[in-house]
Design an enzyme around this catalytic site. Sequence first.
Site, short mmCIF file in Angstrom:
data_model
loop_
_atom_site.label_atom_id
_atom_site.label_comp_id
_atom_site.label_asym_id
_atom_site.label_seq_id
_atom_site.Cartn_x
_atom_site.Cartn_y
_atom_site.Cartn_z
N ASP A 46 0.83 -1.20 0.00
CA ASP A 46 0.00 0.00 0.00
C ASP A 46 0.87 1.26 0.00
OD1 ASP A 46 0.86 -0.12 2.62
OD2 ASP A 46 -1.13 -0.13 3.52
N LYS A 114 -1.00 -9.49 3.38
CA LYS A 114 -0.29 -8.93 4.54
C LYS A 114 -1.19 -7.96 5.29
CE LYS A 114 3.23 -5.93 4.11
NZ LYS A 114 2.80 -4.76 4.96
N GLU A 116 -1.25 -5.41 9.06
CA GLU A 116 -0.47 -4.80 10.13
C GLU A 116 -1.11 -5.09 11.48
OE1 GLU A 116 0.12 -0.64 9.40
OE2 GLU A 116 0.87 -0.94 7.36
N GLU A 183 9.47 -3.85 10.53
CA GLU A 183 9.82 -2.55 9.96
C GLU A 183 10.32 -1.59 11.04
OE1 GLU A 183 8.00 1.08 7.20
OE2 GLU A 183 6.82 -0.75 7.52
#
Length: 269
Positions: A46, A114, A116, A183
Site C-alpha cells: 500500500d 499482509k 499490520e 519494519e
Amino acid sequence: MTDPVTLPDLLAMKRRGEKIACLTAYDASSAALQDEAGIEVILVGDSLGNVIQGQPTTLSVTLDHMVYHTACVQRAARRALVLADLPFLSYCTPEQAVRSAARLIRDGGAQVVKLEGGRERLDVVRFLTEQNVPVCGHLGLQPQAIHRLGRYALQGRDAESACRMVEDARQLAEAGAMLLVLECIPWELAQEITAAVDIPTIGIGAGRHCDGQVLVWQDMLGMSARLPRFCKDFLAGNAGVREAVSAYVREVKAGIFPGDRHSFGRDGP
C-alpha cells in the site's frame, strides 16, 4: 524456467539460513525485471499511495487500488511469490478480512496477504488461516497507524515495547501467520524475533539478521527525494535498472545489505 517460489520454499530457506530477497512492485514491467533478477517475493504494498499516487500516507489506498496493482504485478511474476497488502480499514473483522482477501487472491492473483498489527489481529489471522488464506504479519512501524503514532519513527527501543513485540510475533505465528515483516526496529530486537519464530522474517530498517530483506522499489533505485537511512541507492554505480536489481539480490543473499549504516541499534541514533 525455474519453478515458482512457494511458501514451503521460503520456510526451507529460513531453515537453511539462505536469505530471501524481496522488493515492492506496482506494475508489470517492474515485476518482470525483479522476477528475472531472482527476487523471491514481490510485495504489492500500500506504499503505492506514497510512490505512485503521491499521497503523504498510505491511508487513502483502497481495496480496488490494491486489486488493480496486484493483478498488474501477477501477470509478470512467473517465478516470484506475490504478496499483497490489505489496505487500511479493510480487515477490521474476520468476516471483512476474508472478503477483502478473496478479492486480492481471486481478482488480483495474490498468493499471500499482509496485514499490520499484533495480538489485536489474532482473530483475523486465525480466521483467514482457517479459510486457507496465507497471511503475512507486520510488526514494528505500522504506516497505517500513522495518525496514532504521530510520525514515522523507530519502534521497540524500550524494554517493554520490545518484549511485547516478541510476544506478538510468537502469537501471530501460532495463529497461523506464515511470514512476518519487521519494519524500523533495532537490529537486536529483529534478531531476537527471528530466532523466536519458525516463520521467515523480512526486514525493512530492521538490520541484517532477518531471514530476508525488502525495500520500496523507488527507494532502491534512488528515485525518492530523501532516502530513509535504511535504504541504499542500488542504481548508483550500476549501468542500469536490471543491473541494480541484480546487485540488490547479490548483496541481500551475501548478507552485505543492510550494513551497519542502514540499521538502527537500541542505543544508537
